[in-house]
Design a protein around this motif. Sequence first.
Motif, PDB file in Angstrom:
ATOM      1  N   VAL A  24       0.866  -1.174   0.000  1.00 57.80           N
ATOM      2  CA  VAL A  24       0.000   0.000   0.000  1.00 57.80           C
ATOM      3  C   VAL A  24       0.906   1.228   0.000  1.00 57.80           C
ATOM      4  O   VAL A  24       1.600   1.498   0.972  1.00 57.80           O
ATOM      5  N   VAL A  25       0.905   1.948  -1.128  1.00 57.17           N
ATOM      6  CA  VAL A  25       1.814   3.078  -1.297  1.00 57.17           C
ATOM      7  C   VAL A  25       1.025   4.378  -1.172  1.00 57.17           C
ATOM      8  O   VAL A  25      -0.001   4.562  -1.827  1.00 57.17           O
ATOM      9  N   THR A  37      -2.931   0.565  -3.934  1.00 57.63           N
ATOM     10  CA  THR A  37      -2.468  -0.756  -3.544  1.00 57.63           C
ATOM     11  C   THR A  37      -1.816  -1.413  -4.751  1.00 57.63           C
ATOM     12  O   THR A  37      -2.451  -1.596  -5.789  1.00 57.63           O
ATOM     13  N   MET A  38      -0.554  -1.747  -4.626  1.00 62.45           N
ATOM     14  CA  MET A  38       0.192  -2.408  -5.700  1.00 62.45           C
ATOM     15  C   MET A  38       0.115  -3.914  -5.505  1.00 62.45           C
ATOM     16  O   MET A  38      -0.237  -4.406  -4.436  1.00 62.45           O
ATOM     17  N   HIS A  39       0.469  -4.659  -6.527  1.00 63.79           N
ATOM     18  CA  HIS A  39       0.440  -6.123  -6.467  1.00 63.79           C
ATOM     19  C   HIS A  39       1.436  -6.607  -5.419  1.00 63.79           C
ATOM     20  O   HIS A  39       2.545  -6.073  -5.294  1.00 63.79           O
ATOM     21  N   ALA A  40       1.067  -7.639  -4.668  1.00 65.22           N
ATOM     22  CA  ALA A  40       1.883  -8.125  -3.554  1.00 65.22           C
ATOM     23  C   ALA A  40       3.221  -8.709  -4.009  1.00 65.22           C
ATOM     24  O   ALA A  40       4.192  -8.706  -3.244  1.00 65.22           O
ATOM     25  N   ILE A  51      12.604   5.681  -6.253  1.00 67.10           N
ATOM     26  CA  ILE A  51      11.786   4.491  -5.989  1.00 67.10           C
ATOM     27  C   ILE A  51      12.214   3.449  -7.005  1.00 67.10           C
ATOM     28  O   ILE A  51      12.250   3.709  -8.211  1.00 67.10           O
ATOM     29  N   ILE A  52      12.544   2.250  -6.515  1.00 70.23           N
ATOM     30  CA  ILE A  52      12.956   1.159  -7.392  1.00 70.23           C
ATOM     31  C   ILE A  52      11.963   0.022  -7.216  1.00 70.23           C
ATOM     32  O   ILE A  52      11.620  -0.362  -6.095  1.00 70.23           O
ATOM     33  N   VAL A  53      11.491  -0.515  -8.353  1.00 71.43           N
ATOM     34  CA  VAL A  53      10.554  -1.636  -8.338  1.00 71.43           C
ATOM     35  C   VAL A  53      11.314  -2.888  -8.756  1.00 71.43           C
ATOM     36  O   VAL A  53      12.007  -2.895  -9.769  1.00 71.43           O
ATOM     37  N   ARG A  70       5.810   0.371 -11.943  1.00 74.93           N
ATOM     38  CA  ARG A  70       6.698   1.532 -12.046  1.00 74.93           C
ATOM     39  C   ARG A  70       5.961   2.731 -12.642  1.00 74.93           C
ATOM     40  O   ARG A  70       6.081   3.846 -12.173  1.00 74.93           O
ATOM     41  N   SER A  71       5.146   2.489 -13.696  1.00 76.89           N
ATOM     42  CA  SER A  71       4.392   3.573 -14.331  1.00 76.89           C
ATOM     43  C   SER A  71       3.343   4.156 -13.382  1.00 76.89           C
ATOM     44  O   SER A  71       3.154   5.375 -13.333  1.00 76.89           O
TER      45      SER A  71
END
Length: 183
Positions: A24-25, A37-40, A51-53, A70-71
Amino acid sequence: MSRIGKQPVEVPSGVEIDIADGNVVTVKGPRGSLTSTMHADMKIVVDDGHIIVERPDNEGFHRSLHGLTRSLLANMVDGVTKGFEKRLQIVGVGYRAAMKGSDLEIAAGYSHPVIVSQPAGIEFEVPTPTQIVVRGNDKQQVGEIAANIRKVRKPEPYKGKGIRYEGEYVRKKAGKAAKTGAA
């Protein structure tokens, strides 16, 4: 390796990034805050103003999520710093838009005006009666509201009348051909 996903997202000064529960960003900046909420499976690391993914493996699903995540993060950072806007143009005799309080009133050839209410986080502007500007911090929400306004009266292919995005090209069709020769 994803060409988009491997690029770090630069965090400008005045922007705070908070990652809760691993996915959760929350991004806070001068224009407000956005939470998503990003994918787990995606690992998000905030390191030295970037920020690095990172993805767990090279599986096709994770490769596609890598660039997407990232986008989405880059759009959140841009939204809280600069914001997003979509411009719409109205073409047609008698077609116009006006602000009625905080709502947008569109006359688009119907027997009644169409009222579009202003949702939270979005602002409308009508610089001229034939232009509409939709602004907000959330890129997805701005695009969706602009698409809903365009849906009120889509550009038709014979005369080009309707609501279109600024710079959108409407391909025109030929009308009915006149009959030649007497029978």
